[in-house]
Design an enzyme around this catalytic site. Structure first.
Site, short mmCIF file in Angstrom:
data_model
loop_
_atom_site.label_atom_id
_atom_site.label_comp_id
_atom_site.label_asym_id
_atom_site.label_seq_id
_atom_site.Cartn_x
_atom_site.Cartn_y
_atom_site.Cartn_z
CE1 TYR A 53 -0.92 -6.63 2.02
CE2 TYR A 53 0.88 -8.02 1.28
CZ TYR A 53 -0.15 -7.16 1.00
OH TYR A 53 -0.43 -6.82 -0.30
CG HIS A 111 -0.41 -0.90 0.32
ND1 HIS A 111 -0.26 -1.73 1.40
CD2 HIS A 111 -1.09 -1.63 -0.58
CE1 HIS A 111 -0.83 -2.90 1.15
NE2 HIS A 111 -1.35 -2.86 -0.04
#
Length: 277
Positions: A53, A111
């Site tokens: 992010y 992830h």
């Protein structure tokens, strides 16, 4: 705040704050920090992020938001698949800790599945856990086959959660993945609860929202909060988003409303490939 219990025994809040797309623009930093701090003030102690992010930018924003209140925050971050080797995971975790200005993560996730053997990634997670760098570890975007393979590895039974795309438009996990996780005592973390805004235009949600005097987003989040063993992490980049998210905690959908949503967004009747955003 209602909580669920992870396999490690940790309590995790059922509603948190997502930070995807945060930390990407300097002009938004102050408003993003203010939103996270407002959420913490309102009892939203769970913050979900990832090294992806803003290429670490979201973690920097979070560090500023939680300055002086780390002990009251449940921090989740994720490692890229290309960093999923043993040394890669450990180094990536150290970088996340530095950006977050903390010495531990409450929960650290892979992830999504990459080419690195799961045994190696899980070995790294266990090393980090033993050293106190992380308290629990888990995965994200894993389907049933991935979960079964991971569960067979050393340390696999300690997987604390699977973070996946789950909302009214994406109910495929209800066929097999969600029951599998429930059977093994693993909570689901649901990301993108309003489907990047697409659910906000659906008539069935508008009907309930207008009747109840709430927002469409609150109805969508309340539906997820109604599900068993699910943690919800809506995006929380603005104070008004945070307020709507908090208000969803107090919205209990009745049987008629739940039936209407099932009719508008039917549950799966067969196995569906796991969706990702």
């Amino acid at each position: 705040m209602r909580t669920l219990t992870l396999p490690s025994g940790q309590a995790i809040p059922v509603l948190g704050m997502g930070t995807w797309r945060m930390g990407e623009s300097a002009k938004d930093r102050e408003s993003e920090i203010a939103a996270l701090q407002h959420g913490l003030d309102r009892g939203l102690s769970l913050i979900d992020t990832a090294e992806m992010y803003g290429e670490g930018g979201a973690e920097v924003v979070i560090a500023q938001a939680i300055d002086g209140r780390r002990s009251g925050t449940f921090l989740v971050s994720k490692v890229y698949p290309h960093n999923a080797s043993k040394q890669g995971v450990i180094a990536a975790c150290e970088r996340s800790l530095q950006r977050l200005k903390t010495d531990y993560l409450d929960l650290y996730l892979l992830h999504w599945r990459g080419s690195t053997p799961l045994a190696e990634t899980l070995d790294a997670f266990q090393t980090l856990q033993k050293s106190g760098k992380i308290r629990s570890y888990g995965v994200s975007n894993f389907d049933v086959a991935d979960m079964e393979e991971a569960y067979q590895q050393s340390g696999g039974t300690a997987i604390a959660t699977n973070q996946v795309l789950y909302n009214l438009m994406r109910r495929g996990i209800e066929w097999d993945l969600k029951p599998w996780c429930q059977q093994h005592g693993i909570p689901i973390m649901a990301y993108s609860p309003i489907e990047q805004g697409r659910l906000l235009h659906k008539r069935a949600l508008h009907t309930i929202a207008q009747t109840r005097g709430v927002t469409v987003a609150q109805v969508a989040i309340a539906w997820l909060l109604h599900q068993d063993n699910v943690v919800v992490i809506p995006k929380s980049s603005r104070i008004n988003h945070v307020e709507q998210n908090c208000a969803a905690l107090n919205l209990t959908l009745n049987a008629e409303e739940l039936n209407a949503l099932d009719n508008a967004f039917p549950p799966p009747t067969q196995s569906i490939p796991l969706a990702m955003l």
